[in-house]
Enzyme design. Structure first.
Site, PDB file in Angstrom:
ATOM      1  N   GLY A   1      -4.560  -9.936   4.912  1.00  0.00           N
ATOM      2  CA  GLY A   1      -3.746 -11.133   4.782  1.00  0.00           C
ATOM      3  C   GLY A   1      -4.591 -12.349   4.449  1.00  0.00           C
ATOM      4  CB  ILE A   2      -3.613 -15.814   3.591  1.00  0.00           C
ATOM      5  CG1 ILE A   2      -2.895 -15.314   2.331  1.00  0.00           C
ATOM      6  CG2 ILE A   2      -4.291 -17.138   3.301  1.00  0.00           C
ATOM      7  CD1 ILE A   2      -1.775 -16.218   1.847  1.00  0.00           C
ATOM      8  N   GLY A   3      -6.444 -15.826   5.295  1.00  0.00           N
ATOM      9  CA  GLY A   3      -7.038 -16.467   6.462  1.00  0.00           C
ATOM     10  C   GLY A   3      -8.447 -16.007   6.747  1.00  0.00           C
ATOM     11  N   GLY A   4      -9.081 -16.731   7.657  1.00  0.00           N
ATOM     12  CA  GLY A   4     -10.479 -16.487   7.973  1.00  0.00           C
ATOM     13  C   GLY A   4     -10.741 -15.140   8.598  1.00  0.00           C
ATOM     14  CG  MET A   5      -9.607 -14.163  12.629  1.00  0.00           C
ATOM     15  SD  MET A   5      -8.538 -13.883  14.032  1.00  0.00           S
ATOM     16  CE  MET A   5      -9.257 -15.044  15.212  1.00  0.00           C
TER      17      MET A   5
ATOM     18  CD  GLU B   1       2.137 -10.677   0.920  1.00  0.00           C
ATOM     19  OE1 GLU B   1       2.981 -10.055   1.594  1.00  0.00           O
ATOM     20  OE2 GLU B   1       1.695 -11.795   1.264  1.00  0.00           O
TER      21      GLU B   1
ATOM     22  N   GLY C   1       4.758 -11.049   3.498  1.00  0.00           N
ATOM     23  CA  GLY C   1       4.917  -9.604   3.627  1.00  0.00           C
ATOM     24  C   GLY C   1       4.357  -9.044   4.916  1.00  0.00           C
TER      25      GLY C   1
ATOM     26  CB  VAL D   1       1.000 -19.466  14.646  1.00  0.00           C
ATOM     27  CG1 VAL D   1       0.918 -20.809  15.388  1.00  0.00           C
ATOM     28  CG2 VAL D   1       0.993 -19.686  13.138  1.00  0.00           C
TER      29      VAL D   1
ATOM     30  CE  LYS E   1      -0.279 -32.766  14.750  1.00  0.00           C
ATOM     31  NZ  LYS E   1       0.944 -33.400  14.171  1.00  0.00           N
TER      32      LYS E   1
END
Length: 446
Positions: free
Chosen positions: A219-223, A244, A342, A319, A369
């Site tokens: 998938g997308i992302g650093g990990m 995907e 996906g 998340v 924050k």
């Protein structure tokens, strides 16, 4: 047929092409690196004199000019199938919205439920000798858009990789209404974020779970990308790819000689993907490369297709997750961050694969924050958060503190397992919360 003559007849300027767009029209802006460029600039010049123009697109890699007009919400609406940070900021202004979907269903959405697109504007690679324009590294759902579009405008970019595949990866000049030659801008790049210590710890847990001959989805992302980098440096061999999104990590693994697809039961020897984004290294690797198959997303993300591939390994981000095992990978409460994409397709498909495993990765904590630290493992998801992966679908959950399998576990066993990989600073409170929710047994804590 003289394709060059046909090309000359259909060639026009971007300024002329965008004149076909009318008030109230639905305009598809392609996908990811295939989003139009010069057409977008000319569309932005027209928009201030128009109203109710609806655009569809997703995974934007640069800020479109139509976003920059004065008071865009008075003239247009952006409808995103999957949001990048660019879209997230724009939607916060009230000029856009997210469209929920399971990514595998998107081509069918167009063909059966949307059924009509007034104008499609797609950035493509130059026409080949047979009259075809490659969609570039985003076959995804573009053929489905073209199937229902009243007007198809292609914007030619010589820097767009010519991607192969043989299945809904291109469009013939006979189907195109207008051709615009762009400025040949370089492909927008998506650089990788340096791996954190948490990323590395999670990767160290997952990589030993991957056997030789496995087929990968990242998938997308650093990990996920950190896992990919570690695979490239590992002793693994005979790996396959069916994903995907194609990212730089796959190029690194390929160049390290780890990928040959020899163990895949389908698409043997080929790396199948729905779309791609990364650095120039990635675009150069995909260009005219017969080992990489650009195919529609209703093929790459089809649960039945994934299930046919033995030892399928799916690695994705989240998340947060609650003690029931519900995974949110796309929102912060009611604020949409990205999209379902996906992830659920691959979570389900990997589990159906013989020897397959689905891993959902997340750091145990995050900084809020106000500077305080909070747990990503929560008693329940926050009000309004989206359930990307249902509790019945989830397989393995991984944090820097360990990995647990949720399959076959009752509610109290799930709570116990998830608390065991939460940050130690939050475990006592999570136990107290689980007790209030009646999903904790006092015998758990000894």
């Amino acid at each position: 047929m003289d394709y060059k003559a046909m090309y000359s007849q259909k060639l026009t300027t971007a300024a002329e092409a965008v004149k076909v767009v009318k008030n109230g029209d639905w305009v598809d802006y392609g996908w990811c690196v295939g989003t139009p460029d010069v057409l977008d600039r000319e569309m932005a010049k027209r928009l201030p004199d128009m109203y109710d123009v609806n655009f569809r697109g997703g995974v934007l890699m640069r800020v479109p000019e139509i976003y920059k007009i004065e008071n865009p919400a008075e003239h247009m609406t952006w409808n995103s199938w999957h949001m990048s940070g660019i879209e997230r900021k724009f939607i916060a202004t009230g000029a856009g919205f997210y469209g929920s979907m399971r990514y595998s269903e998107l081509p069918r959405f167009y063909r059966e439920h949307i059924g009509h697109v007034d104008v499609a504007m797609l950035q493509v690679a130059p026409m080949d000798n047979h009259g075809y324009f490659s969609f570039g590294p985003q076959a995804s759902h573009l053929r489905a858009i073209c199937d229902v579009a009243q007007v198809i405008i292609v914007e030619v970019n010589e820097n767009m990789p010519r991607t192969l595949g043989g299945m809904e990866d291109c469009i013939h000049i006979s189907e195109v209404d207008m051709i615009v030659e762009g400025d040949n801008a370089p492909m927008p790049e998506m650089g990788s974020v340096p791996a954190t210590e948490v990323d590395k710890k999670v990767a160290e847990i997952i990589v030993p779970e991957i056997p030789n001959g496995a087929c990968l989805q990242l998938g997308i992302g650093g990990m996920p990308n950190t896992v990919g980098s570690m695979i490239a440096d590992s002793d693994l061999k005979d790996l396959g790819v069916h994903t995907e999104m194609y990212v730089d990590a796959f190029v690194d693994i390929s160049m390290a000689g780890k990928i040959n697809g020899s163990k895949k039961r389908i698409d043997r020897g080929r790396q199948a993907y729905a779309f791609a984004a990364g650095t120039k290294k990635l675009y150069d690797f995909l260009d005219d490369n017969p080992q990489c198959a650009s195919v529609p997303v209703d093929y790459t993300n089809d649960v039945g297709v994934i299930a046919q591939i033995d030892n399928f390994i799916s690695i994705n981000n989240a998340v947060d997750i609650d003690l029931y095992g519900q995974v949110n990978a796309e929102s912060a409460g009611i604020k949409q961050i990205s999209g379902t994409g996906g992830q659920l397709d691959f979570v389900m498909g990997a589990y159906l694969s013989r020897g397959g495993k689905s891993f959902i990765c997340l750091s145990s904590t995050f900084k809020q924050k106000d500077g305080t630290v909070a747990s990503r493992i929560r008693p329940t998801l926050s009000n309004g958060s989206i359930v990307t992966d249902t509790r019945s679908s989830v397989h393995y959950i991984v944090t820097e503190f360990g990995m647990v399998c949720l399959k076959g576990k009752s509610s109290w066993e799930r709570a116990e397992a998830l608390i065991s990989i939460a940050h130690p600073d939050f475990r006592e409170q999570l136990i107290a919360d689980a007790e209030k929710m009646h999903i904790w047994k006092r015998s758990n804590k000894r």
